[in-house]
Design a protein around this motif. Structure first.
Motif, PDB file in Angstrom:
ATOM      1  N   THR A  14       0.837  -1.198   0.000  1.00  0.00           N
ATOM      2  CA  THR A  14       0.000   0.000   0.000  1.00  0.00           C
ATOM      3  C   THR A  14       0.874   1.250   0.000  1.00  0.00           C
ATOM      4  O   THR A  14       0.547   2.240  -0.652  1.00  0.00           O
ATOM      5  CB  THR A  14      -0.954   0.017   1.209  1.00  0.00           C
ATOM      6  OG1 THR A  14      -0.205  -0.047   2.437  1.00  0.00           O
ATOM      7  CG2 THR A  14      -1.912  -1.163   1.165  1.00  0.00           C
ATOM      8  N   LEU A 177      -4.872   3.748  11.285  1.00  0.00           N
ATOM      9  CA  LEU A 177      -4.627   2.361  10.895  1.00  0.00           C
ATOM     10  C   LEU A 177      -3.142   2.094  11.096  1.00  0.00           C
ATOM     11  O   LEU A 177      -2.323   2.327  10.212  1.00  0.00           O
ATOM     12  CB  LEU A 177      -5.040   2.128   9.438  1.00  0.00           C
ATOM     13  CG  LEU A 177      -6.474   2.542   9.070  1.00  0.00           C
ATOM     14  CD1 LEU A 177      -6.765   2.185   7.613  1.00  0.00           C
ATOM     15  CD2 LEU A 177      -7.496   1.889   9.996  1.00  0.00           C
ATOM     16  N   THR A 180       0.344  -1.441   8.067  1.00  0.00           N
ATOM     17  CA  THR A 180       0.162  -1.213   6.637  1.00  0.00           C
ATOM     18  C   THR A 180      -0.687  -2.279   5.961  1.00  0.00           C
ATOM     19  O   THR A 180      -1.051  -2.132   4.791  1.00  0.00           O
ATOM     20  CB  THR A 180       1.527  -1.093   5.922  1.00  0.00           C
ATOM     21  OG1 THR A 180       2.378  -2.182   6.321  1.00  0.00           O
ATOM     22  CG2 THR A 180       2.194   0.224   6.237  1.00  0.00           C
ATOM     23  N   PRO A 183      -4.994  -0.797   5.645  1.00  0.00           N
ATOM     24  CA  PRO A 183      -5.701  -0.056   4.594  1.00  0.00           C
ATOM     25  C   PRO A 183      -6.500  -0.943   3.644  1.00  0.00           C
ATOM     26  O   PRO A 183      -7.452  -0.475   3.011  1.00  0.00           O
ATOM     27  CB  PRO A 183      -4.564   0.665   3.855  1.00  0.00           C
ATOM     28  CG  PRO A 183      -3.540   0.904   4.904  1.00  0.00           C
ATOM     29  CD  PRO A 183      -3.589  -0.346   5.750  1.00  0.00           C
ATOM     30  N   LYS A 186      -9.894  -0.824   4.780  1.00  0.00           N
ATOM     31  CA  LYS A 186     -10.396   0.540   4.960  1.00  0.00           C
ATOM     32  C   LYS A 186     -11.823   0.704   4.451  1.00  0.00           C
ATOM     33  O   LYS A 186     -12.649   1.370   5.090  1.00  0.00           O
ATOM     34  CB  LYS A 186      -9.470   1.537   4.260  1.00  0.00           C
ATOM     35  CG  LYS A 186      -9.850   2.998   4.482  1.00  0.00           C
ATOM     36  CD  LYS A 186      -8.729   3.946   4.091  1.00  0.00           C
ATOM     37  CE  LYS A 186      -8.437   3.888   2.613  1.00  0.00           C
ATOM     38  NZ  LYS A 186      -7.468   4.933   2.217  1.00  0.00           N
ATOM     39  N   ASP A 200      -4.707   6.642   6.863  1.00  0.00           N
ATOM     40  CA  ASP A 200      -4.079   5.572   6.095  1.00  0.00           C
ATOM     41  C   ASP A 200      -2.585   5.867   6.060  1.00  0.00           C
ATOM     42  O   ASP A 200      -2.138   6.854   5.470  1.00  0.00           O
ATOM     43  CB  ASP A 200      -4.683   5.559   4.684  1.00  0.00           C
ATOM     44  CG  ASP A 200      -4.112   4.489   3.789  1.00  0.00           C
ATOM     45  OD1 ASP A 200      -2.969   4.058   4.020  1.00  0.00           O
ATOM     46  OD2 ASP A 200      -4.795   4.103   2.820  1.00  0.00           O
ATOM     47  N   GLN A 203      -0.815   6.702   2.667  1.00  0.00           N
ATOM     48  CA  GLN A 203      -1.002   8.063   2.169  1.00  0.00           C
ATOM     49  C   GLN A 203      -0.225   9.068   3.017  1.00  0.00           C
ATOM     50  O   GLN A 203       0.339  10.039   2.487  1.00  0.00           O
ATOM     51  CB  GLN A 203      -2.491   8.409   2.155  1.00  0.00           C
ATOM     52  CG  GLN A 203      -3.294   7.567   1.178  1.00  0.00           C
ATOM     53  CD  GLN A 203      -4.787   7.775   1.302  1.00  0.00           C
ATOM     54  OE1 GLN A 203      -5.272   8.348   2.280  1.00  0.00           O
ATOM     55  NE2 GLN A 203      -5.537   7.296   0.322  1.00  0.00           N
TER      56      GLN A 203
END
Length: 257
Positions: A14, A177, A180, A183, A186, A200, A203
């Protein structure tokens, strides 16, 4: 500029996806330590050793910055990596905290993560410095859910509610969160708790890199290494980032460094 990313498994993809999107010209080398996933139930000493081995392997490609895309490793090994590497080392905890501070309005923030991440209090310490009321919850079933591809539907929703209802009942308006892998759940979390602001970490790291003003230019090379065969890794790689080939490395290539 070339950048290295490591995680215990698929969750760090992610982060890979967000950085590849935000910095298309950067050369990116990713290592998923699938032979030893998860890190979240390991001791601090073991997590540090695994992290140093992964970092040294990636440094062999001439990386100019390292992202520790594992919350457990960020919580336990970040300082050791910074002391031993002569390149910028960026974890996922600080960027997540920065984003949560921007999001929260009532100063009540929930943090979910692995047992090790929650036990480390890495998020709690940084948030409480800013007078934020923090409610933490380990979610040990989330990683196996994601690794098995169960990220939506009745089972996923039941497990999510089992963990997060308690935090929502505390009045949180923002949820970090803190792994990793998370997400990938999510959409289910948003469906069940549409009022929550979700942090997240993938991001948040990409946004942090923009603020650091690193010159992430290169030829756009993408390399992904794993330490063991993993059907779930291949499945989520295809879903998240497409047909970038995987290269399996012998675990001893890490352990002997």
């Amino acid at each position: 500029m070339s950048i290295g990313i490591f995680d215990s498994g698929i969750g760090g993809l992610t982060v890979f996806k967000e950085i590849a999107k935000e910095f298309p010209e950067a050369d990116i080398y990713y290592l998923g330590d699938t032979a030893r996933v998860p890190y979240g139930n390991k001791s601090k000493e073991t997590v540090i050793r695994y992290s140093v081995e992964a970092a040294n392997y990636l440094k062999g490609f001439g990386i100019e910055a390292l992202i520790v895309a594992c919350n457990t490793a960020s919580s336990y090994a970040l300082d050791v990596l910074k002391e031993n590497l002569d390149i910028p080392v960026i974890g996922v905890v600080k960027p997540g905290v920065e984003t949560a501070l921007r999001f929260t309005e009532n100063k009540k923030v929930g943090v979910i993560g692995t047992q090790a991440t929650i036990r480390s209090n890495s998020y709690l310490k940084l948030l409480e410095e800013k007078n934020i009321q923090v409610f933490q919850k380990p979610c040990p079933l989330f990683v196996p859910l994601v690794e098995e591809g169960i990220v939506s539907g009745e089972i996923a929703e039941l497990v999510v509610k089992q963990y997060i209802d308690e935090l929502v009942n505390k009045g949180i308006d923002t949820l970090i969160l803190g792994c990793t892998h998370y997400p990938l759940l999510k959409d289910t979390i948003k469906k069940l708790y549409p009022h929550l602001k979700i942090v997240d970490s993938s991001q948040a790291v990409a946004e942090h890199l923009h603020r650091e003003n690193l010159h992430l230019n290169g030829s756009g090379k993408r390399k992904i290494f794993i330490t063991d065969e993993s059907e779930s890794f291949e499945r989520f790689k295809q879903m998240l980032i497409g047909n970038i080939p995987l290269e399996k490395i012998d675990i001893s290539q890490l352990c002997t460094l």
